[in-house]
Design a protein around this motif. Sequence first.
Motif, short mmCIF file in Angstrom:
data_model
loop_
_atom_site.label_atom_id
_atom_site.label_comp_id
_atom_site.label_asym_id
_atom_site.label_seq_id
_atom_site.Cartn_x
_atom_site.Cartn_y
_atom_site.Cartn_z
N UNK A 31 57.61 33.91 37.38
CA UNK A 31 56.32 33.58 37.31
C UNK A 31 55.01 33.69 38.01
N UNK A 32 53.78 34.01 37.73
CA UNK A 32 52.54 34.60 38.50
C UNK A 32 52.23 33.46 38.73
N UNK A 33 51.49 34.07 40.51
CA UNK A 33 50.75 32.54 41.11
C UNK A 33 49.26 31.95 41.39
N UNK A 34 48.93 31.22 39.83
CA UNK A 34 48.13 31.72 39.44
C UNK A 34 47.41 30.07 40.15
N UNK A 35 48.25 29.42 41.03
CA UNK A 35 47.58 28.78 42.01
C UNK A 35 46.66 30.09 43.28
N UNK A 36 47.28 30.63 43.19
CA UNK A 36 46.87 31.26 44.40
C UNK A 36 45.63 32.16 43.55
N UNK A 37 46.37 32.92 42.23
CA UNK A 37 44.94 33.57 42.32
C UNK A 37 43.50 32.53 41.84
N UNK A 38 43.78 31.42 41.20
CA UNK A 38 42.36 30.23 41.19
C UNK A 38 42.30 30.27 42.98
N UNK A 39 42.80 30.11 43.77
CA UNK A 39 42.31 29.82 44.73
C UNK A 39 41.31 31.16 45.62
N UNK A 40 42.43 32.37 45.42
CA UNK A 40 40.98 33.23 46.07
C UNK A 40 39.73 33.25 44.81
N UNK A 41 39.74 33.78 43.96
CA UNK A 41 38.78 33.67 43.39
C UNK A 41 37.54 32.84 43.64
N UNK A 42 37.64 30.93 43.83
CA UNK A 42 36.85 31.00 44.60
C UNK A 42 36.41 31.30 45.71
N UNK A 43 37.42 31.36 46.40
CA UNK A 43 36.88 32.03 47.51
C UNK A 43 35.87 33.10 47.84
N UNK A 44 35.90 33.94 46.61
CA UNK A 44 35.39 35.43 46.35
C UNK A 44 33.95 35.21 45.56
N UNK A 45 34.16 33.31 44.63
CA UNK A 45 32.75 33.21 44.16
C UNK A 45 32.01 32.88 45.68
N UNK A 46 32.45 32.11 46.21
CA UNK A 46 31.96 31.14 47.39
C UNK A 46 31.58 32.46 49.03
N UNK A 47 32.02 33.11 49.00
CA UNK A 47 31.41 34.78 49.97
C UNK A 47 31.01 35.67 49.19
N UNK A 48 30.26 36.11 48.24
CA UNK A 48 29.86 37.20 47.69
C UNK A 48 29.36 36.90 46.60
N UNK A 49 28.10 36.89 46.54
CA UNK A 49 27.65 36.47 45.46
C UNK A 49 27.39 37.11 44.29
N UNK A 50 27.90 38.69 44.01
CA UNK A 50 27.76 39.63 43.40
C UNK A 50 28.87 38.68 42.25
N UNK A 51 29.92 37.95 43.10
CA UNK A 51 31.26 37.55 41.97
C UNK A 51 30.73 36.07 41.29
N UNK A 52 29.44 35.46 41.78
CA UNK A 52 28.95 34.72 40.81
C UNK A 52 28.44 34.33 39.78
N UNK A 53 28.09 35.56 39.13
CA UNK A 53 26.99 35.65 38.33
C UNK A 53 28.22 36.31 37.01
N UNK A 54 29.59 36.59 36.99
CA UNK A 54 30.65 37.03 36.33
C UNK A 54 31.58 36.75 35.63
#
Length: 259
Positions: A31-54
């Motif tokens: 089973x793919x770890x979707x919880x961890x994937x969502x956690x990292x996505x939120x972290x990257x968007x918070x720390x990297x403005x370039x990922x907030x627009x996509x």
Amino acid sequence: MTSIKLCFTVQLPLSEGGLDGGVAYLYSEGKFPLTRLNQLAASFQRRHPALRAIDPFFRIHFVNIADAETQRHVIIYHLPALLGRARDAGSPIRLVVVDSIAALYRAEQLDRFSNSEGRREQKRDLCELGEHLKATSDRFGVPVVCANQVSDTFAGKDDNGREDDHPFARWLDVVVDTVAGAGMTLFAESLSKKPALGLTWSNTVNVRIRLARSPRSEFLLSRRLLCIEFAPHVRRAGCEVFVDKDGVHSREWVKSRLQ
């Protein structure tokens, strides 16, 4: 999981250490770890403005693989087609992750690969997969990261048939950068394990990076070490890393947070 973090790191601009592209993620670890994937996505968007627009998930091409035959078909046929379509559409895939290469072979070990003919078939499969992954990497100019598993090593013969009473001894010449000057012996138990799939796969990969950890009893929490085990262009070396909800961090990151 360091391989999941790569799904977002590769999407960053070149100026921020990324490759400004997508990732093809071939997953066979249940089973793919979707919880961890969502956690990292939120972290990257918070720390990297370039990922907030996509939408970072739009650039992750996830393929779930259930058995060794499906893995073979995906790597030989589906993966090159996927990379070609993404390139022609103007949204190129810049990284391929196979997580993990050994999982399906281990699951089928007691069935398909239990006798000598089955083991020869397994080796042929691995050689073929390695050749196709390298050919695809050269054709599309994308790096391929293959996660692998490890197994225990016992005193006796190594993979080359030589006496190997101390499997950790091969690590004693590696220079590492650790917190509080902790040496390699802290990670001896983990580093003494050997990669799965034997010499067949070892002779296929160009670079091996080992992630080791200390016993959990040390400071109550385990500590982790990232080492370059072999590579044609850099020396063997390692550094201590830390894993939290935001991903994997270097020793310098931790020191900067403490200052």
